[in-house]
Design an enzyme around this catalytic site. Structure first.
Site, mmCIF file in Angstrom:
data_model
loop_
_atom_site.group_PDB
_atom_site.id
_atom_site.type_symbol
_atom_site.label_atom_id
_atom_site.label_comp_id
_atom_site.label_asym_id
_atom_site.label_seq_id
_atom_site.Cartn_x
_atom_site.Cartn_y
_atom_site.Cartn_z
ATOM 1 N N LYS A 1 0.867 -1.182 0.000
ATOM 2 C CA LYS A 1 0.000 0.000 0.000
ATOM 3 C C LYS A 1 0.902 1.229 0.000
ATOM 4 C CE LYS A 1 -1.870 2.801 3.144
ATOM 5 N NZ LYS A 1 -1.987 4.072 2.460
ATOM 6 N N GLU B 1 9.925 1.089 10.853
ATOM 7 C CA GLU B 1 10.970 2.087 10.669
ATOM 8 C C GLU B 1 10.266 3.432 10.792
ATOM 9 O OE1 GLU B 1 12.757 4.884 9.474
ATOM 10 O OE2 GLU B 1 12.886 4.098 7.438
ATOM 11 N N CYS C 1 13.351 10.602 7.331
ATOM 12 C CA CYS C 1 13.244 10.117 8.724
ATOM 13 C C CYS C 1 14.561 10.288 9.456
ATOM 14 C CB CYS C 1 12.754 8.689 8.800
ATOM 15 S SG CYS C 1 12.823 7.787 7.281
ATOM 16 N N GLU D 1 9.784 15.705 15.951
ATOM 17 C CA GLU D 1 10.173 15.601 14.548
ATOM 18 C C GLU D 1 9.320 16.553 13.727
ATOM 19 O OE1 GLU D 1 9.113 11.916 12.526
ATOM 20 O OE2 GLU D 1 11.012 11.992 11.438
#
Lengths: 824, 231
Positions: free
Chosen positions: A200, A274, A308, A405
């Site tokens: 997906k 992750e 990331c 973040e």
């Protein structure tokens, strides 16, 4: 002639001003490809385009221009069913396809991507908004490299992954920041190890995944091996929880990762996550500052900071702080922001307006706190979804922009004075994905790299990726690795093991593990009488205590639990551990962990061998004890003791033989994979094999430098408690092995809920397994659970296989580039 | 093109051709084009200092307004930076009004750290330009060397306010190479360094390719090399 004159003037101007001209990449082939599909895409299942009736659609846009590129569909549950069932069917043959044949397929995919590289790069830039310079020079070449590298793993699986087999159908869910690259990080190892995949892609960026599926079909990949379904987040959950999906591989936000962890808890599915990061860039005064500045550009302004592993937290040593800030500001002035297909751009568009808005809010928040926000660029477009590269100074460790973040081109900068302070600041975060260290002093670089708690540390560089080095996080950045041999374990399971599908109903997570302590029991109390000089004396009472910090401890709330022998008589009492005992034990385990991890491997081995030696001296006593408690014959008891001794030797031997390897990446330099300890591991032992089970679990963890808080067999805890005398006489430092007795699930609850336990190993009921997996989501700790399966502990594979090592380490890759020598 | 007034930055010759060159430029009515001369025992510099100094003086006397000197590589590799500095400074005095370009012969220096140090020492000793190489070393103008040198220039500018020029030499043969070097200058030092006062490319074979690219730009067709006058 007037026209010519104008041209000449233009020429004069160019020579006078020396501006960059436009260097656009053509978009006509991408447009033609979209037109081939009538501007609208369905799912790609069984190597065919599937467009079910009545689906909602999603218009995908070019973030640089706002132009609609194409329409994709919002899949529904039946679409997921269709894709998973195609995948399941293909798995039957794909998993039996010899490694060499799979290698040929992966090789063919790599080749076909190379044939269509330009098209893929342009699609990626148009759909995501990233610069063509990056999609062409980074994303797509990494994709190609990944398929080649994993074609090799398919070829070598039989030899290099002996003892491991494929899992089944992998449900892969990937984000929008590197749509093609991150899906490849799942797809290539999954296919190489014999699994099939349903992917997906992220909503914003579906086109490159669909293009890749088409290319894989062109390359001859059999139908059903790789399927793409498009849809929203809810469809992602449907994919993850589909009973026929055996493994969920996810890259994305920590929040969604946590949801997935909960959604698949207790189902027997494998999961790798992750997740996010707040990666430090540590700049020492011994750094080459000019190089550090360019490194910071790669760290935080690469892909508009939507990475990331973005180096979003710059830590700079005070003597060079002002100089670095000056150089960074200078550099920002000529960073060029513009259209993603203009090849002269340093940065291009943010993926979507909503993401831009979120970035704006963070920066506004920092302004509100009195931070200094610096934004400047060489050029900036008037329209389109863009955000300028941003440097924020004068922030505090509590500032939101320092802790969270941002996922945009925003760096914060904090000063430090000593290396120790730098390490503390670097690790003062819930994340642990990556980091970089900048210094010309190699000793300092290595020492700091080893102390940063993150899966990747780059020395004098940032954001380098390669198929041969695993990428993934510590702490709330997730678990599992993408790439390298370490990544293959995410797509395999031990050969002896079949997937369990435990039927666990709803669990009340609030009340699970609650317990009522025992009261005194009369009647079947142990009566020991010892005749001394003809007088019958009662035996001296033996009170078993718990054991942590290298000392025997009474329970925080002194309740006792009766332990029964095989004859039904009370054999003794042990302490009933509670929340506070967990707190105390975890505390001392953490105190011991740094020293234990730093001990020479040789020294750790000596201690474990010494345990074996001391256990053998008491061989008969332990064997008899086992028999009295479990009701087995003496021979069985002796066999268990001997196996435990054998196992101590086995793991003692591994003390200095599993430290890591050098990874053969594309870097000119050394990429070192270090097998670091996971940290403090909570363990709940099975009831069966009270000695062997206990030894089999603590030993591999401890030899790899972890400290453990371990709940021995709930039924027969005395054998573990007898061992603490052996620990004390074998020079095991206090705090390395900590034993809490009592109700397994009660203590498990508090271990799993403890935020400073890095991994939880649970060998108990299916319900308890579900509880552990579900509860672990809060701080994304690793888990290893039995789902109620009773392992055959004496068996070499089940009791001491490679998975014990996998569970006992986390991989850190340290990248050290070279390049000082040239010419003569 | 003539409207742009673009010419070569300088004509670079050995010292014994300076007088001849000056005469030729006068005949061509191109006296505005400077004459540069490589001096000081080019390319090795392996002649006594006295001779090297005299060579500079003679070239200047004959009409050279720019002198390309080579540094003492033996001193550099021995770490005798003071020695390098003293020699370059004496050469600067010998140059008088002529501009001095110092060739650091990067390919002989072994490490990037030496490239940086040589660049700094030359600038401190009065270099108007620093130059990568004589073109005779095994490694000449590579981008990493250029990067280290221009960063030294940037640092020197920040410290002193003096703008020192940069000249990569050796191996730059195509218009594309030239553009790459120009973007290096633009990115690292800024637009001020994109003119002949502060940036030169030492390349005898480059002109033909630039002409071929301009031909393509104007006509849309790629020219054969022989269609361009030899340079």
């Amino acid at each position: 002639m007037a026209g010519e004159h104008r041209n000449e003037n233009a020429l004069v101007d160019i020579f006078k001003n020396m501006p960059y001209g436009p260097a656009p990449e053509a978009d006509n082939v991408v447009k033609a490809w979209i037109n081939d599909h009538g501007g609208s895409f369905g799912h790609f299942i069984n190597n065919e385009w599937i467009k079910p009736e009545g689906r909602k659609t999603y218009q995908t846009k070019n973030p640089s221009t706002g132009q609609v590129l194409a329409t994709t569909i919002q899949g529904e549950e039946t679409d997921v069913d269709q894709a998973v069932s195609a995948s399941r069917k293909a798995y039957d043959s794909w998993s039996k396809t010899p490694g060499h044949i799979r290698a040929r397929h992966l090789y063919s995919i790599a080749r076909h991507i190379q044939k269509h590289m330009r098209l893929m790069s342009v699609v990626e830039s148009m759909d995501n908004g990233k610069t063509f310079r990056e999609s062409r020079d980074c994303d797509v070449p990494i994709v190609v490299r990944h398929f080649y590298h994993h074609a090799g793993w398919a070829q070598l699986m039989d030899t290099e992954m002996r003892g491991w087999k494929s899992i089944g159908v992998v449900g892969a869910i990937v984000p929008w920041n590197f749509p093609l690259m991150l899906l490849t990080w799942k797809l290539a190892p999954a296919l190489a190890m014999g699994n099939t995949v349903v992917l997906k892609p992220a909503t914003y960026t579906r086109l490159s995944a669909l293009l890749l599926a088409e290319i894989c079909a062109e390359a001859g990949l059999p139908p059903g091996v790789f399927n793409v379904v498009t849809g929203n987040g809810a469809m992602g959950s449907q994919l993850a929880t589909h009973p026929d999906v055996d493994k969920v591989a996810f890259t994305g936000s920590t929040e969604v990762g946590q949801k997935l962890r909960r959604a698949v808890a207790g189902t027997g599915k494998k999961l790798s996550l992750e997740l996010g990061g707040k990666s430090p860039v540590v700049v020492f005064e011994s750094a080459d500052l000019d190089s550090a500045v360019e490194g910071i550009v790669d760290a935080i302004w690469f892909n508009q900071g939507q990475v990331c592993s973005a180096g979003s937290k710059i830590l700079v040593q005070e003597p060079v702080k002002d100089q670095l800030i000056m150089k960074l500001k200078d550099r920002l002035k000529h960073l060029r922001v513009g259209d993603s297909l203009d090849k002269t751009m340093d940065m291009a568009a943010i993926v979507d307006e909503s993401q831009k808005k979120s970035i704006e809010e963070y920066v506004q928040h920092a302004r509100g706190e009195g931070a200094e926000v610096y934004q400047a660029t060489g050029c900036f477009p008037e329209s389109g979804c863009f955000y300028p590269p941003t440097l924020i100074t004068n922030v505090q460790t509590v500032s939101k922009v320092v802790r969270e973040e941002i996922f945009g081109p925003v760096a914060v900068l904090l000063p430090f004075r000593t290396a120790k302070e730098a390490i503390s600041l670097a690790n003062n975060t819930n994340y642990g994905l990556a980091g970089s260290v900048w210094t010309e002093n190699i000793g300092l670089a290595l020492e700091v790299s080893l102390n940063i708690k993150a899966g990747t540390v780059w020395v004098n560089c940032h954001n380098l990726f390669d198929a041969a080095a695993g990428f993934g996080g510590y702490k709330e950045s997730g678990y599992g690795r993408d790439g390298g041999k370490e990544g293959l374990f995410e797509y395999t399971r031990p050969s002896w093991e079949e997937r369990l599908r435990p039927e666990v109903g709803e669990i009340d997570y609030k009340t699970f593990g609650s317990t009522v302590q025992q009261r005194p029991t009369m009647g079947n109390a142990p009566i020991t009488e010892i005749p001394v000089d003809g007088i019958k004396m009662p035996g001296i009472d033996r009170t078993y205590k718990m054991y942590y910090g290298g000392a025997q401890k009474r329970p925080d709330a002194p309740y006792s639990r009766a332990i029964y022998g095989a004859d039904g008589q009370v054999f003794g009492h042990v302490g009933e551990g509670n929340r506070k005992d967990v707190r105390n034990a975890v505390e001392v385990a953490h105190n011991a962990a740094p020293g234990w991890g730093k001990r020479a491997a040789h020294n750790r081995a000596q201690i474990v061998y010494y345990m074996a030696e001391n256990l053998e001296i008491r061989r008969n006593e332990f064997a008899e004890r086992i028999c009295k408690l479990t009701g087995g014959k003496l021979g069985e008891g002796l066999e268990e003791v001997d196996l435990a001794i054998h196992r101590l030797f086995h793991w003692g031997a591994y003390c200095d033989k599993y430290g890591g390897t050098i990874q053969e990446t594309t870097l000119y330099g050394a990429t070192m994979k270090i097998h670091e300890p996971v940290g403090v591991i909570g363990m709940a032992c099975p009831d069966e094999y009270p000695l062997l089970g206990f030894v089999s679990l603590f030993a591999p963890a401890v030899i790899r430098g972890n400290c453990v808080v371990i709940v021995p067999s709930e039924k027969h805890p005395l054998l573990a408690l007898d061992l603490y005398q052996i620990f004390d006489t074998s020079d095991l430092p206090g705090g390395v092995v900590n034993i809490l007795t009592g109700d397994r699930d009660h203590i498990t609850k508090y271990l799993t809920e403890h935020q400073d336990i890095q991994s939880m190993w649970y060998f108990g009921s299916a319900e308890g397994s579900k509880f552990v997996e579900y509860t672990s989501a809060v701080n994304v700790k690793r888990t290893w659970v039995s789902y109620g399966y009773k392992r055959n502990w004496p068996d070499r594979e089940e009791g001491q296989g490679e998975e014990f090592l996998y569970q006992s380490v986390q991989c850190k890759n340290i990248w050290v580039p070279m390049g000082d020598i040239f010419a003569n | 093109m003539h409207m742009t007034g673009i010419t070569t930055g300088a004509v670079c010759v050995y010292p014994n051709r300076v007088a001849e060159c000056k005469k030729a430029l006068k005949e061509l009515q191109a006296t505005e084009i400077p004459i540069a001369s490589v001096a000081t025992g080019f390319p090795t510099g392996q002649v006594p200092l006295k001779t090297r100094i005299e060579e500079i003086e003679l070239a200047v006397m004959d009409g050279a307004s720019e002198i390309d000197i080579v540094i003492n590589r033996q001193y550099a590799l021995q770490g005798n930076w003071q020695g390098v500095y003293d020699e370059v400074q004496r050469m600067k005095v010998a140059c008088g009004d002529a501009q001095m370009k110092t060739i650091i012969a990067a390919g002989d220096l072994g490490t990037m750290a030496n490239v940086y140090k040589a660049s700094m020492v030359c600038m401190m000793a009065g270099a108007d330009f620093i130059k990568t190489s004589t073109g005779k070393e095994s490694v000449n103008a590579t981008l990493p060397i250029g990067l280290v040198m221009v960063r030294a220039i940037r640092k020197y500018h920040q410290m002193t306010g003096f703008k020192v020029g940069f000249k990569p030499a050796g191996g730059i043969r195509s218009a594309k190479d030239a553009c790459t070097w120009m973007s290096l200058m633009k990115e690292e030092l800024g637009d001020d360094w994109l003119n002949a006062q502060l940036f030169r490319i030492g390349a005898s074979g480059l002109l033909t390719d630039i002409e071929r690219q301009i031909f393509h730009h104007v006509t849309g067709r790629y020219a054969a090399g022989y269609e361009m006058p030899m340079s």
